[in-house]
Design a protein around this motif. Structure first.
Motif, PDB file in Angstrom:
ATOM      1  N   LEU A   1       7.464   1.213  36.856  1.00  0.00           N
ATOM      2  CA  LEU A   1       6.601   2.360  37.090  1.00  0.00           C
ATOM      3  C   LEU A   1       6.657   2.643  38.060  1.00  0.00           C
TER       4      LEU A   1
ATOM      5  N   TYR B   1       6.527  17.393  24.289  1.00  0.00           N
ATOM      6  CA  TYR B   1       7.884  18.137  24.048  1.00  0.00           C
ATOM      7  C   TYR B   1       8.101  19.097  23.010  1.00  0.00           C
TER       8      TYR B   1
ATOM      9  N   ALA C   1      14.930  13.676  28.896  1.00  0.00           N
ATOM     10  CA  ALA C   1      14.655  14.251  29.470  1.00  0.00           C
ATOM     11  C   ALA C   1      14.189  15.222  30.157  1.00  0.00           C
ATOM     12  N   LEU C   2      13.600  16.059  29.950  1.00  0.00           N
ATOM     13  CA  LEU C   2      12.125  16.584  29.890  1.00  0.00           C
ATOM     14  C   LEU C   2      11.387  16.045  30.765  1.00  0.00           C
ATOM     15  N   ALA C   3      10.433  15.054  29.751  1.00  0.00           N
ATOM     16  CA  ALA C   3       9.787  14.033  30.910  1.00  0.00           C
ATOM     17  C   ALA C   3      10.253  13.677  32.211  1.00  0.00           C
TER      18      ALA C   3
ATOM     19  N   SER D   1       1.456   6.071  29.055  1.00  0.00           N
ATOM     20  CA  SER D   1       2.202   7.124  28.880  1.00  0.00           C
ATOM     21  C   SER D   1       1.185   8.568  29.160  1.00  0.00           C
TER      22      SER D   1
ATOM     23  N   ALA E   1      15.915  14.564  23.842  1.00  0.00           N
ATOM     24  CA  ALA E   1      15.309  15.775  24.331  1.00  0.00           C
ATOM     25  C   ALA E   1      13.888  15.944  25.047  1.00  0.00           C
ATOM     26  N   ALA E   2      13.143  14.483  24.361  1.00  0.00           N
ATOM     27  CA  ALA E   2      11.587  14.752  25.272  1.00  0.00           C
ATOM     28  C   ALA E   2      12.218  13.639  25.944  1.00  0.00           C
TER      29      ALA E   2
ATOM     30  N   ALA F   1      18.001  20.865  26.399  1.00  0.00           N
ATOM     31  CA  ALA F   1      16.696  20.640  26.427  1.00  0.00           C
ATOM     32  C   ALA F   1      15.535  21.518  25.826  1.00  0.00           C
TER      33      ALA F   1
ATOM     34  N   ALA G   1      12.202  15.439  34.019  1.00  0.00           N
ATOM     35  CA  ALA G   1      12.239  16.355  34.750  1.00  0.00           C
ATOM     36  C   ALA G   1      11.161  16.353  35.332  1.00  0.00           C
ATOM     37  N   GLU G   2      10.022  16.299  34.610  1.00  0.00           N
ATOM     38  CA  GLU G   2       8.816  16.035  35.226  1.00  0.00           C
ATOM     39  C   GLU G   2       8.120  14.859  36.118  1.00  0.00           C
ATOM     40  N   GLY G   3       9.170  14.484  36.302  1.00  0.00           N
ATOM     41  CA  GLY G   3       7.978  12.978  37.106  1.00  0.00           C
ATOM     42  C   GLY G   3       6.968  12.472  36.447  1.00  0.00           C
ATOM     43  N   LEU G   4       7.999  11.650  34.408  1.00  0.00           N
ATOM     44  CA  LEU G   4       6.395  11.343  33.644  1.00  0.00           C
ATOM     45  C   LEU G   4       7.646  10.277  32.747  1.00  0.00           C
ATOM     46  N   PRO G   5       7.871   9.700  34.132  1.00  0.00           N
ATOM     47  CA  PRO G   5       8.776   8.215  33.097  1.00  0.00           C
ATOM     48  C   PRO G   5       8.179   7.684  31.877  1.00  0.00           C
ATOM     49  N   ALA G   6       6.594   7.141  32.452  1.00  0.00           N
ATOM     50  CA  ALA G   6       6.656   6.844  30.858  1.00  0.00           C
ATOM     51  C   ALA G   6       5.983   6.352  30.252  1.00  0.00           C
ATOM     52  N   HIS G   7       6.180   8.524  29.563  1.00  0.00           N
ATOM     53  CA  HIS G   7       6.776   9.353  28.980  1.00  0.00           C
ATOM     54  C   HIS G   7       7.779   9.524  28.219  1.00  0.00           C
TER      55      HIS G   7
ATOM     56  N   GLU H   1      -0.759   7.827  33.106  1.00  0.00           N
ATOM     57  CA  GLU H   1       0.507   7.816  33.874  1.00  0.00           C
ATOM     58  C   GLU H   1      -0.228   9.410  34.407  1.00  0.00           C
TER      59      GLU H   1
END
Lengths: 431, 431
Positions: free
Chosen positions: B292, B363, A411-413, B258, A408-409, B87, A415-421, B261
């Protein structure tokens, strides 16, 4: 003094004018404070020497000019007249007991997903306490500010206090001894607050600054909020007394004046459902004022800011008016105070029944007398051990727990455009 | 990126320089904000119309220009791709559960002297939540700020958010629906914060303002502290990773990135006792960066503010360094994290063990991700239900209780030169 009747046309407007009058100090203070703080930050002790000579007429040269030692505080305590010493001890003991019970509990648990969660409360390392000089140097304030810090577990409690022309207040020193203050520096004003926040060569910085002071001290704390923690933005004091006609008018008059004697811009407000009682209280205020050593201040406050409001239905009307005022202190002098108190949403502290004058809370009852003023009880609380503590939340997951909630984290990351998360989670799931 | 070794001469000085670098925004912001706030206070909606046209390219004319309705939020939620909706729901449910357990308990007791004492916690009436527009509009932030307010019992939760050239973020609207936000206004910047604090013709004032924003928004909140409650003074984000050599370097590199970014001035710090592992992490950061999408921001943050510190003894040295840094986030990636965590006095939130990347806390884990930055964990805590509540202390004495503790209050009032205080007690004791 303004007298209003809730049934009069124009009442709502007149009442809102009272609510809107914040009795704030002038804005010119802000600029002066800004420059004093910058100067203390840049020049440290040298700036303190200059300001203290100029504003307090006190030369900071020897160690004894800078600091008041523990021995001097102990001597002041031991020299107290016995009944006064016992009164201070009773106050300290009751304040400590009330605040001890405020200490928050740590949490540490594992939930159904296998996630360990929790929070740990810890005291700040060091706290600074401003103690005004001269007339407003109250030993009770020192106890009310210092004891919660000590109960919280603060290891270094530093007092700053101006000593105009070298004069110290021995009652305050006695209270400092009783409360276990660790350092006392003979500096005051915005410069002392700056020294506590930034540190100087002699004075190590603190993490939280509390305590009452004049407009410059209050503004310095406000400007430094975020550099350090502060207790609150404080304004002039106020009391709201809600009383039916079955009170002794002289008792209520004394309560109103106990607030008025603090400050010419303090405010005392009476709400009653008995117009004759209102008359009697107003008359009693005049009688009480005659005998009062503080009558100049009290009379000015009462004349300029006193308010008497007569309503039809105390239980029906007083709560809404009280909630708009969000007063620092509210007395509810009726037979069943809980019935009315249940509807009070905003107040710093409440004094219930006919035998609970506000002043008992100022000294020996136990709850803190440092309370939100100027309608800030809408969002702020009185001083407590929490002001000297902070919470660290924590988490611990194992592989299974991360597998359960990690996707789930991710998926949310994404969606928020934070790929390193997302990556930091996915990489541990072998993705 | 700076690499230090705790055994090198000059380490202490280099380390203190890192501690002292607060990465603050420039002071010119302060003046602009002062004038925007004064303008909104004076001109209300008309000022909002002007600023919103100028800064957001959005004309506030019709009702739909001003507000986003509940139906639009519901539609955004229902249009979510199912796995994303699930999520968000998991996040909301876990955040609510964690914060529910934070709710403070009321106290009401009578002590040995017959004094009834206590404290009642109540929610504020209304809270405002700033939601940034554009790239930094995160649904997770909306949940983290809104859910604690709703758990606290706040009846009116108001979102302000800029909609540049009319563009809304449907993920944020979906989250607003899920969290039960009551109003959404399409205004942003310092002007939106001013509107929440002072109120305008359309927007009723709130009591507390929370939420992230750019330097203007942060400064507006700081200036309005005291007019309303605010969550905290926030600065750029930071992470401190304490890791031994038995970690996967790529995992730790992902964690450092993380944070990086988020913002070119975010800061990622690694403390390890293994110089080879440090080399491996630095190499892995370069590898991870290649892949990234946010590499421009992440690389700038890592290059400008990244720090790697090699120490001799992790358990012996890391706690003192960590406490000086008082980081927003601390990861403790070792086998027995509790042994080290026990010595961490200052941190916003801790992530324990090898399977707890910081992003899981951003998240879905439950604890709040709104945390003190810039060394403020020395005195401040993460956002909680307490930020949306306040405490009213209370007292009730009968004649016997007043007789027991009243004389001490009279003695102290006399000593402080406040005779009306003493009188209000003595008169009830028939003195």
């Amino acid at each position: 003094m303004i007298r209003l009747n809730s049934q009069d046309p124009g009442f709502a407007e007149a009442f809102e004018k009272i609510v809107g009058d914040r009795r704030e100090s002038d804005a010119g203070v802000s600029k002066v404070v800004l420059s004093v703080l910058a100067d203390v930050r840049a020049r440290g002790d040298a700036a303190l020497v200059d300001y203290t000579a100029r504003f307090d007429g006190h030369a900071l040269e020897t160690e004894a000019d800078w600091r008041i030692g523990a021995e001097e505080c102990r001597a002041a305590f031991e020299a107290l007249e016995p009944s006064l010493r016992e009164a201070l001890e009773l106050a300290a003991q009751r304040i400590a007991a009330y605040h001890e019970a405020q200490k928050p509990e740590n949490r540490d648990y594992t939930d159904a997903a296998g996630v360990r969660l929790g929070a740990i409360w810890r005291p700040v390392d060091a706290a600074g306490l401003y103690v005004p000089g001269g007339r407003a140097a109250y030993p009770s304030s020192l106890l009310m500010n210092a004891i919660p810090a000590k109960v919280a577990g603060v290891e270094r409690l530093v007092v700053v206090t101006p000593t105009p022309r070298g004069a110290v207040n021995s009652l305050v020193l006695a209270a400092a001894h009783l409360a276990g203050v660790d350092e006392i520096w003979r500096v005051g004003g915005a410069q002392a607050v700056g020294a506590l926040a930034y540190g100087t060569e002699r004075i190590k910085p603190v993490d939280v600054i509390v305590g009452p002071g004049n407009a410059y001290v209050a503004e310095a704390k406000r400007q430094l909020y975020g550099v350090v923690g502060i207790d609150m933005v404080a304004g002039p004091s106020e009391i709201l007394v809600v009383a039916d006609g079955r009170n002794n008018p002289a008792w209520i008059a004394a309560d109103l004046l106990s607030q008025a004697e603090h400050d010419p811009v303090a405010q005392s407000i009476l709400i009653t459902d008995d117009a004759d009682f209102a008359d009697a209280v107003i008359a009693a205020v005049e009688v009480e004022l005659q005998a009062l050593a503080t009558q100049t201040t009290a009379r000015q406050s009462w004349n300029d800011y006193g308010v008497v409001i007569v309503v039809d239905d105390l239980l029906g009307e007083a709560p809404a008016l009280s909630n708009r005022l969000a007063a620092e202190h509210i007395e509810i002098a009726i037979d069943d105070p809980d019935a009315l108190f249940a509807h009070i949403r905003h107040a710093g502290s409440a004094f219930l029944g006919r035998h609970t004058p506000e002043a008992i809370g100022d000294y020996v009852a136990g709850p803190n007398h440092v309370l939100p003023t100027g309608r800030r009880a809408r969002f702020a609380s009185g001083l407590s051990v929490l002001d000297f503590m902070k919470r660290t939340s924590f988490l611990q997951l194992d592989e299974a727990a991360l597998a359960a909630i990690g996707p789930a984290a991710v998926a949310l990351a994404d969606a928020e455009g934070l790929p390193a998360h997302g990556r930091s989670v996915a990489i541990r799931l072998g993705q």
